[in-house]
Scaffold this motif. Structure first.
Motif, PDB file in Angstrom:
ATOM      1  N   CYS A 277       0.820  -1.212   0.000  1.00 22.86           N
ATOM      2  CA  CYS A 277       0.000   0.000   0.000  1.00 22.86           C
ATOM      3  C   CYS A 277       0.856   1.265   0.000  1.00 22.86           C
ATOM      4  O   CYS A 277       0.550   2.240  -0.700  1.00 22.86           O
ATOM      5  CB  CYS A 277      -0.935   0.004   1.200  1.00 22.86           C
ATOM      6  SG  CYS A 277      -2.232  -1.253   1.136  1.00 22.86           S
ATOM      7  N   ALA A 281       0.949   4.023  -2.947  1.00 16.80           N
ATOM      8  CA  ALA A 281       0.534   5.383  -2.608  1.00 16.80           C
ATOM      9  C   ALA A 281       1.598   6.413  -2.975  1.00 16.80           C
ATOM     10  O   ALA A 281       1.279   7.494  -3.484  1.00 16.80           O
ATOM     11  CB  ALA A 281       0.210   5.469  -1.118  1.00 16.80           C
ATOM     12  N   SER A 285       0.891   9.349  -5.624  1.00 20.15           N
ATOM     13  CA  SER A 285       0.934  10.755  -5.201  1.00 20.15           C
ATOM     14  C   SER A 285       1.701  11.640  -6.168  1.00 20.15           C
ATOM     15  O   SER A 285       1.612  12.868  -6.082  1.00 20.15           O
ATOM     16  CB  SER A 285       1.543  10.866  -3.800  1.00 20.15           C
ATOM     17  OG  SER A 285       2.952  10.716  -3.837  1.00 20.15           O
ATOM     18  N   ALA A 413      -9.220  12.381   2.726  1.00 22.23           N
ATOM     19  CA  ALA A 413      -9.212  11.234   1.817  1.00 22.23           C
ATOM     20  C   ALA A 413     -10.565  10.545   1.730  1.00 22.23           C
ATOM     21  O   ALA A 413     -10.773   9.701   0.850  1.00 22.23           O
ATOM     22  CB  ALA A 413      -8.154  10.231   2.268  1.00 22.23           C
ATOM     23  N   VAL A 415     -11.707   8.520   4.032  1.00 22.61           N
ATOM     24  CA  VAL A 415     -11.422   7.171   4.513  1.00 22.61           C
ATOM     25  C   VAL A 415     -11.844   7.049   5.976  1.00 22.61           C
ATOM     26  O   VAL A 415     -11.415   7.859   6.806  1.00 22.61           O
ATOM     27  CB  VAL A 415      -9.918   6.851   4.372  1.00 22.61           C
ATOM     28  CG1 VAL A 415      -9.571   5.547   5.079  1.00 22.61           C
ATOM     29  CG2 VAL A 415      -9.528   6.779   2.903  1.00 22.61           C
ATOM     30  N   ASP A 465      -7.702  -0.800  -0.434  1.00 22.11           N
ATOM     31  CA  ASP A 465      -7.919   0.474  -1.124  1.00 22.11           C
ATOM     32  C   ASP A 465      -7.996   1.629  -0.136  1.00 22.11           C
ATOM     33  O   ASP A 465      -7.478   2.722  -0.398  1.00 22.11           O
ATOM     34  CB  ASP A 465      -9.203   0.398  -1.951  1.00 22.11           C
ATOM     35  CG  ASP A 465      -9.435   1.669  -2.756  1.00 22.11           C
ATOM     36  OD1 ASP A 465      -8.617   1.964  -3.655  1.00 22.11           O
ATOM     37  OD2 ASP A 465     -10.425   2.381  -2.491  1.00 22.11           O
ATOM     38  N   TYR A 466      -8.635   1.418   1.013  1.00 24.99           N
ATOM     39  CA  TYR A 466      -8.691   2.465   2.037  1.00 24.99           C
ATOM     40  C   TYR A 466      -7.278   2.925   2.429  1.00 24.99           C
ATOM     41  O   TYR A 466      -6.993   4.121   2.543  1.00 24.99           O
ATOM     42  CB  TYR A 466      -9.406   1.945   3.292  1.00 24.99           C
ATOM     43  CG  TYR A 466     -10.914   1.963   3.227  1.00 24.99           C
ATOM     44  CD1 TYR A 466     -11.613   2.986   2.606  1.00 24.99           C
ATOM     45  CD2 TYR A 466     -11.651   0.937   3.831  1.00 24.99           C
ATOM     46  CE1 TYR A 466     -13.007   3.002   2.573  1.00 24.99           C
ATOM     47  CE2 TYR A 466     -13.042   0.931   3.798  1.00 24.99           C
ATOM     48  CZ  TYR A 466     -13.713   1.963   3.165  1.00 24.99           C
ATOM     49  OH  TYR A 466     -15.078   1.970   3.141  1.00 24.99           O
ATOM     50  N   ARG A 469      -5.517   4.939  -0.330  1.00 30.46           N
ATOM     51  CA  ARG A 469      -6.074   6.304  -0.420  1.00 30.46           C
ATOM     52  C   ARG A 469      -5.600   7.165   0.744  1.00 30.46           C
ATOM     53  O   ARG A 469      -5.281   8.351   0.570  1.00 30.46           O
ATOM     54  CB  ARG A 469      -7.601   6.229  -0.440  1.00 30.46           C
ATOM     55  CG  ARG A 469      -8.164   5.739  -1.770  1.00 30.46           C
ATOM     56  CD  ARG A 469      -9.621   5.329  -1.659  1.00 30.46           C
ATOM     57  NE  ARG A 469     -10.444   6.339  -0.982  1.00 30.46           N
ATOM     58  CZ  ARG A 469     -11.679   6.111  -0.552  1.00 30.46           C
ATOM     59  NH1 ARG A 469     -12.220   4.903  -0.706  1.00 30.46           N
ATOM     60  NH2 ARG A 469     -12.379   7.064   0.039  1.00 30.46           N
ATOM     61  N   THR A 472      -1.896   8.036   0.130  1.00 35.24           N
ATOM     62  CA  THR A 472      -1.770   8.962  -0.998  1.00 35.24           C
ATOM     63  C   THR A 472      -2.115  10.377  -0.569  1.00 35.24           C
ATOM     64  O   THR A 472      -1.405  11.341  -0.903  1.00 35.24           O
ATOM     65  CB  THR A 472      -2.676   8.520  -2.163  1.00 35.24           C
ATOM     66  OG1 THR A 472      -2.333   7.183  -2.547  1.00 35.24           O
ATOM     67  CG2 THR A 472      -2.508   9.440  -3.361  1.00 35.24           C
ATOM     68  N   GLU A 473      -3.193  10.509   0.193  1.00 33.63           N
ATOM     69  CA  GLU A 473      -3.587  11.837   0.679  1.00 33.63           C
ATOM     70  C   GLU A 473      -2.567  12.385   1.667  1.00 33.63           C
ATOM     71  O   GLU A 473      -2.284  13.593   1.684  1.00 33.63           O
ATOM     72  CB  GLU A 473      -4.966  11.762   1.334  1.00 33.63           C
ATOM     73  CG  GLU A 473      -5.561  13.122   1.701  1.00 33.63           C
ATOM     74  CD  GLU A 473      -5.785  14.008   0.480  1.00 33.63           C
ATOM     75  OE1 GLU A 473      -5.624  15.246   0.626  1.00 33.63           O
ATOM     76  OE2 GLU A 473      -6.115  13.483  -0.595  1.00 33.63           O
TER      77      GLU A 473
END
Length: 488
Positions: A277, A281, A285, A413, A415, A465-466, A469, A472-473
């Motif tokens: 992950c 990410a 980004s 995000a 999330v 996926d959470y 994300r 990435t944020e």
């Protein structure tokens, strides 16, 4: 008899499918590092070497990575508004998982069986390793010349079943279902084959002695059949094999499961999920070429080895693997960056004070058959988002400030996040977080899972996926989020 048609079931989330591919390709820390490196290189990251100067190799907006021991990797991206002394925003994880490892002298035979002597690595649920189809993966040092004066370390991944730790039949152990007890030294040793003519040395003892680095020779320490197998996989002569580090792994591939494919059944959730992950990410980004235009910081991931045994190695979280990045960048001359009159020592301290680390591991999902193990209001669920882990005794490094900042990232995000703290009457595990928090603000998080440290674990297929994300944020917006909270 009517044969029911096979159905594929609900779709498996794309991120979960990519994660399963990552795990399937990564049966050891060396392979997990190689899998992340392959992703980074495909995304245009440039390889650096710690023993070389980085001057004139770095530029604003550039993306880079470096490895150590083939089992740890740091990757980073320089913001286009970066100045020495700015913060480094890091997601940290670990590449290793509990497993059985081949001993330096593994040759063992009993009752006509060939066995490979193994040592336990980490705190595994070792009973889960019985009656599984096991194979070998890791790295092998081989000669690259007939004179045996040049060598290289190569990865090996044997996908077919080779070994098994068999249980004793219930007829011979009537109490097995009451308490499955075994001696790890005597009863956890796998069978490798039957002793016969196939286990004879394939090269003369003179050749073995002359080609080996030191004594005793490899053929005297390991079954010739094992050495022949490795030589075949690597396409080298047997006497080219000089040494190796090999782990056992379960050959059953990862799979989606549950009535709605809401689960992933796979080895090494702890902690290859975080490795995957965080790598995805960091790449995500910077996919947008304008993503770094306003960035003042360094975005980084640090994937360490040896967390399961204390992180005290040269390539573990207690080493200088991450801190050397901050130290080098503080005094580095980057094209486009004005030289600072401040000393490099002070710039390092400024950078550390502005930096932030997400220590990413896994978390204990509430177990339907053992729900009382959890505190009543702190029962994480799968597919409900990452879990913030807190412990007053600092087994986790989260504080009110770091937790608040992580929540701000999660809010942006979109999330959901959960909370976990262990009961007062239960022991608590730990992570790389506490040791790294000595130098930088840290929050501990993890996705919920069951069967932690089993040979096969369970996680939620949507949680992957959470986490991507969220990370990435974090890379994209933490510069701004960090200015929202005033702390004197």
């Amino acid at each position: 008899m009517t044969v029911l048609p096979l159905t594929k079931g609900p779709a498996v989330p794309a991120a979960a499918r990519r994660f399963m591919q990552y795990v399937e390709a990564s049966p050891s820390p060396f392979h997990a590092t190689a899998s992340s490196v392959a992703m980074l290189e495909q995304a245009g990251f440039t390889k650096l070497h710690e023993h070389q100067s980085w001057d004139e190799k770095l530029y604003l907006g550039g993306r880079y990575y470096y490895q150590r021991n083939q089992s740890s990797v740091v990757a980073f991206v320089i913001g286009k508004q970066y100045q020495p002394g700015s913060g480094v925003h890091v997601v940290g994880a670990h590449t290793d998982s509990p497993n059985l490892r081949i001993r330096p002298v593994s040759k063992r035979s009993k009752e006509g069986y060939l066995q490979c002597s193994v040592e336990t690595y980490g705190g595994g649920l070792w009973h889960t390793w019985f009656d599984r189809d096991l194979s070998l993966a890791g790295r092998v040092i081989v000669s690259t010349s007939k004179d045996h004066n040049q060598f290289e370390s190569r990865l090996v991944h044997i996908r077919r079943p080779l070994l098994r730790v068999p249980t004793l039949a219930i007829h011979l152990n009537r109490s097995a279902n009451e308490a499955f007890k075994f001696n790890q030294e005597e009863q956890l040793q796998p069978i490798f084959g039957l002793a016969d003519q196939l286990n004879q040395p394939s090269v003369s003892s003179d050749v073995q002695a002359s080609s080996a680095v030191g004594t005793p020779s490899m053929a005297s320490k390991h079954h010739p059949a094992l050495l022949q197998l490795l030589a075949h996989e690597l396409d080298v002569p047997v006497d080219f094999i000089q040494d190796f580090e090999l782990s056992l792994f379960d050959t059953q591939p990862p799979a989606a499961g549950g009535v709605n494919n809401e689960f992933i059944f796979t080895p090494r959730v702890d902690n290859q999920m975080s490795c995957f992950c965080s790598t995805e990410a960091l790449i995500a980004s910077v996919v947008d070429l304008d993503a770094l235009e306003k960035s003042k910081s360094i975005r980084a991931i640090a994937l360490f080895d040896n967390e399961e045994v204390g992180s005290v190695s040269n390539h573990g979280a207690e080493s200088n693997l991450l801190w050397s990045l901050i130290q080098r960048l503080a005094g580095l001359q980057v094209p486009g960056v004005q030289t600072s009159a401040v000393s490099s020592t002070e710039l390092v301290e400024q950078s550390l004070s502005r930096s932030f680390l997400i220590s990413s591991d896994t978390a204990h999902a509430v177990h339907p058959n053992y729900a009382s193990i959890h505190e009543d209001h702190l029962r994480p669920k799968m597919n409900a988002g990452p879990v913030i882990k807190t412990n007053a005794k600092q087994r986790y490094a989260s504080t009110a400030i770091t937790t608040f900042l992580l929540r701000r990232v999660a809010h942006r995000a979109g999330v959901p996040v959960q909370e976990f703290e262990v009961r007062n009457d239960c022991a608590c595990g730990s992570t790389i977080g506490p040791m790294l928090s000595k130098n930088v603000r840290t929050v501990d998080i993890g996705n919920s899972q069951l069967s932690m440290h089993s040979i096969r674990e369970v996680c939620g297929s949507h949680d992957i996926d959470y986490k991507i994300r969220l990370f990435t944020e974090f890379f994209r917006s933490f510069d701004e989020i960090d200015t929202e909270l005033y702390v004197d």
